[in-house]
Design an enzyme around this catalytic site. Structure first.
Site: not given
Ligand code: NAD
Ligand code: GLY
Length: 351
Positions: A112, A134, A176, A214, A224, A228, A232, A235, A239, A252
């Site tokens: 939990r 998130k 971003e 942020k 959101e 918030r 987007n 986005h 999308h 992305h």
């Molecule tokens: P990711 O986590 O897939 O990382 C991208 C690639 O880089 C992967 O292959 C990873 O293994 C590699 N990598 C990571 N750190 C590295 C480093 N220091 N050196 C070499 N390679 C490295 O992608 P991302 O762009 O970090 O994140 C995208 C994800 O985040 C999506 O799933 C998206 O939905 C999510 N996201 C969440 C929020 C939120 O608010 N929670 C906001 C934006 C995006």
């Molecule tokens: N990346 C969008 C959010 O955190 O709301």
């Protein structure tokens, strides 16, 4: 430097976002680091040297957005049970946004809810995904449709991890950053135009400003229901592009870059932004090698896709648009003909 985040509604949650060399971290509890083979290969040894815990475990999950699902979270949870983590134990998300989102979600579920901290290793996760709570996974209905708002106890942003990050991934994070500047802060946008993110101090400053913006948004609207949604920007278009290209062509952040250009064209059409301002944003995106064009095959199809986006409530699409550089405007119910006229600017005329 530390950026505080403080969400006061419904109860106060606050945590620090540390932007600095990762310090020694001591925990009086069991700890499990969640990472993937790519990040572990480059950086796990360093991390292990900095952590002192009652018991320390490493859980490695496969690398890739395609593994951001309930099966992987269940694997993580099973290993936490195997290691007999208790309710005082802590998880460390060590990786990009995929690892961060899944670790936070697993933390929210395990017995939990247990604590977790974020050590983001991509630029995108340092400026965006690790901050704001998130968490979640994808399923066959779409991206991030299962999850929880669950805040970490702390975020540690160390730019040294970025040295191994591929250039495309770095640029995806910059998209971003540019998004935040265009929405909220003209002076920050100018700083990005003039600065060189290859210089360590400039990069740190850019991250600090982005995270500060942020944090302010999340403090005001964790769940959101209002501001918030401004995060987007770009986005709604991105999308559709990601969907049409089955997530295989663009990262992305790259799709967001194109989405920003499309949103700006709509803003120009509605006289919310001057064409010269739209060009400035496009030039800045292109300076980082980000794509800014997308050949739309079928305007009607592209338009219809907007309504499949989980963020478009019912039948009305909410467009997040710039109002000049540094200000935003949320515009609902834009006439279909106007949107399609703008989409025509991106039509593929090659066939
Ligand atoms: P990711 O986590 O897939 O990382 C991208 C690639 O880089 C992967 O292959 C990873 O293994 C590699 N990598 C990571 N750190 C590295 C480093 N220091 N050196 C070499 N390679 C490295 O992608 P991302 O762009 O970090 O994140 C995208 C994800 O985040 C999506 O799933 C998206 O939905 C999510 N996201 C969440 C929020 C939120 O608010 N929670 C906001 C934006 C995006
Ligand atoms: N990346 C969008 C959010 O955190 O709301």
């Amino acid at each position: 430097m530390i950026v505080p985040i403080e969400i006061v509604n419904p109860h106060t949650i606050s945590y620090p976002i540390n932007i600095d060399t990762l310090p020694n971290l001591t925990f009086d509890t069991k700890v499990a680091i969640i990472t993937n083979p790519t990040v572990a290969g480059y950086h796990l040894e360093r991390l292990l040297g900095l952590i002192d815990a009652k018991e320390l475990h490493v859980i490695t999950v496969p690398d890739g957005e395609e593994y951001k699902n309930l099966d992987t979270v269940e694997d993580i949870l099973n290993q936490l049970f195997e290691y007999k983590l208790d309710r005082k134990s802590l998880l460390i998300a060590f990786g990009g946004g995929v690892i961060g989102d899944m670790t936070g979600f697993a933390a929210s579920l395990y017995q939990r809810g247990i604590d977790f901290v974020q050590i983001p290793t991509t630029l995108l996760s340092q400026v965006d995904a690790s901050v704001g709570g998130k968490t979640g996974v994808n399923n066959s209905y779409g991206k991030n449709l299962i999850g929880a708002f669950y805040q970490p106890k702390a975020v540690y942003i160390d730019t040294a991890f970025l040295v191994t990050l591929p250039a495309r991934e770095f640029a995806a994070g910059v998209a971003e950053i540019i998004k935040m500047a265009v929405m909220f802060d003209k002076e920050y946008f100018e700083f990005l135009e003039e600065g060189d993110l290859k210089i360590e101090s400039t990069l740190k400053e850019a991250i600090k400003r982005c995270v500060t913006l942020k944090a302010k948004v999340v403090n005001e609207d964790e769940k959101e229901t209002g501001i918030r949604a401004v995060l987007n920007y770009g986005h709604t278009f991105a999308h559709v592009i990601e969907n049409e290209t089955r997530y295989k062509i663009y990262l992305h952040g790259e799709a967001v870059a194109i989405g920003i250009v499309m949103a700006n064209s709509l803003a120009v059409e509605l006289e919310l932004m001057r064409p010269q301002e739209a060009s400035r944003v496009k030039n800045l995106l292109e300076r980082f090698g980000l794509p800014t064009a997308y050949p739309i095959q079928d305007i009607d199809d592209f338009y219809e896709h907007f309504f499949l986006d989980k963020k478009s409530a019912g039948n009305s699409i909410k467009f997040i648009l710039p109002h000049g550089i540094g200000h935003y405007k949320i515009v609902k119910d834009i006439d279909e003909a106007i949107v399609k006229k703008v989409l025509m600017q991106f039509k593929d005329h090659s066939k």
